[in-house]
Design a protein around this motif. Structure first.
Motif, PDB file in Angstrom:
ATOM      1  N   GLY A  44       0.817  -1.047  -0.313  1.00 28.18           N
ATOM      2  CA  GLY A  44       0.309  -0.242   0.364  1.00 28.18           C
ATOM      3  C   GLY A  44       0.988   1.192  -0.197  1.00 28.18           C
ATOM      4  O   GLY A  44       0.067   2.233  -0.006  1.00 28.18           O
ATOM      5  N   ASP A  45       2.092   1.016  -0.148  1.00 31.35           N
ATOM      6  CA  ASP A  45       2.941   2.305  -0.467  1.00 31.35           C
ATOM      7  C   ASP A  45       2.957   2.731  -1.713  1.00 31.35           C
ATOM      8  O   ASP A  45       4.104   2.179  -2.396  1.00 31.35           O
ATOM      9  CB  ASP A  45       4.609   2.153   0.887  1.00 31.35           C
ATOM     10  N   PHE A  46       1.988   3.478  -2.194  1.00 33.72           N
ATOM     11  CA  PHE A  46       2.411   3.289  -4.158  1.00 33.72           C
ATOM     12  C   PHE A  46       3.269   4.568  -4.018  1.00 33.72           C
ATOM     13  O   PHE A  46       4.013   4.353  -4.977  1.00 33.72           O
ATOM     14  CB  PHE A  46       1.241   4.149  -4.014  1.00 33.72           C
ATOM     15  N   SER A  47       3.781   5.837  -3.481  1.00 42.39           N
ATOM     16  CA  SER A  47       4.417   6.802  -3.385  1.00 42.39           C
ATOM     17  C   SER A  47       6.239   5.962  -3.375  1.00 42.39           C
ATOM     18  O   SER A  47       6.818   6.612  -4.339  1.00 42.39           O
ATOM     19  CB  SER A  47       4.840   7.484  -2.422  1.00 42.39           C
ATOM     20  N   LEU A  75      -1.651   5.552 -10.784  1.00 44.89           N
ATOM     21  CA  LEU A  75      -3.477   5.114 -10.551  1.00 44.89           C
ATOM     22  C   LEU A  75      -3.578   4.991  -9.064  1.00 44.89           C
ATOM     23  O   LEU A  75      -4.464   5.634  -9.122  1.00 44.89           O
ATOM     24  CB  LEU A  75      -3.961   3.911 -11.462  1.00 44.89           C
ATOM     25  N   SER A  76      -2.421   4.230  -8.524  1.00 41.03           N
ATOM     26  CA  SER A  76      -3.366   4.449  -7.097  1.00 41.03           C
ATOM     27  C   SER A  76      -2.364   4.996  -6.446  1.00 41.03           C
ATOM     28  O   SER A  76      -3.159   5.259  -5.661  1.00 41.03           O
ATOM     29  CB  SER A  76      -2.207   3.308  -6.605  1.00 41.03           C
ATOM     30  N   ALA A  77      -1.207   5.404  -7.019  1.00 46.22           N
ATOM     31  CA  ALA A  77      -1.122   7.139  -6.222  1.00 46.22           C
ATOM     32  C   ALA A  77      -2.111   8.218  -5.767  1.00 46.22           C
ATOM     33  O   ALA A  77      -1.786   9.310  -4.903  1.00 46.22           O
ATOM     34  CB  ALA A  77       0.077   7.039  -6.372  1.00 46.22           C
ATOM     35  N   SER A  78      -2.499   8.320  -6.934  1.00 42.06           N
ATOM     36  CA  SER A  78      -3.565   9.234  -7.515  1.00 42.06           C
ATOM     37  C   SER A  78      -5.156   8.973  -6.754  1.00 42.06           C
ATOM     38  O   SER A  78      -5.161   9.950  -8.035  1.00 42.06           O
ATOM     39  CB  SER A  78      -3.768   9.924  -8.471  1.00 42.06           C
TER      40      SER A  78
END
Length: 198
Positions: A44-47, A75-78
């Motif tokens: 879950g650490d998209f950055s 996509l997931s980070a945004s």
């Protein structure tokens, strides 16, 4: 003249010797960054995932799954209530590059379908997303359902949503029903069915 030739040969030899070892190191470092990217993504650490995949691609631009991870990370980070067109464009570029490098990467096809669905610039986005879903189902199934989309029900639900926005309500209904047959709790398909009731 002889001195010039000797210097040129020495320079060429140094460049050739230096490049061979760097390429092997870059590929190994790229693969390590790719693994780190998926580990961060799955946590879950998209950055952090985005940074690792960017490093992997910078070190070796021929790794299709690093481009795929880059697309999913964008996509997931945004994830917000509104779609950022610039980030969607970056994700699309990454998925398209992953597919160009490995047409059998089903996960990248699904990422591209998801990106086109989110972009929604015109009806061809939904039509192309439907084709991308079909390509994913024909591609390497070992790369399906690694994350985000957990089963064929999710793909049916995405297909149904595309049909819904194309105004093809009967096809949307059929896709939603197919999703619910596979997974009666599929929230996307259940939401789509509610929309179709109006």
């Amino acid at each position: 003249m002889n001195r010039f030739i000797a210097v040129s040969l020495c320079f060429s030899l140094v460049v050739l010797l230096g490049c061979s070892n760097d390429q092997e190191f870059d590929t190994e470092a790229a693969r390590k960054n790719q693994v780190a990217g998926w580990t961060a993504y799955n946590g879950g650490d998209f950055s952090a995932a985005l940074l690792s995949f960017e490093r992997a691609v910078n070190l070796d631009e021929t790794l299709p799954d690093a481009h795929n991870g880059l697309g999913w990370s964008h996509l997931s980070a945004s994830r917000t209530s509104s779609v950022n067109p610039q980030i969607v464009a970056k994700a699309q570029d990454a998925f398209e590059e992953a597919i160009r490098l490995d047409v059998s990467n089903a996960d990248a096809w699904i990422g591209l379908a998801n990106t086109l669905f989110l972009r929604r610039e015109n009806p061809t986005d939904f039509q192309t997303a439907l084709l991308a879903i079909d390509n994913a189902l024909k591609a390497d199934h070992t790369t399906l359902f690694r994350h985000d989309y957990q089963s064929i029900a999710d793909l049916h639900a995405l297909r149904g949503a595309c049909y819904f926005y194309l105004g093809e309500k009967e096809l949307a209904k059929g896709a939603a029903e197919a999703a619910i047959q596979v997974d009666p709790e599929n929230t996307a398909a259940l939401s789509l069915e509610r929309l179709l009731e109006f």
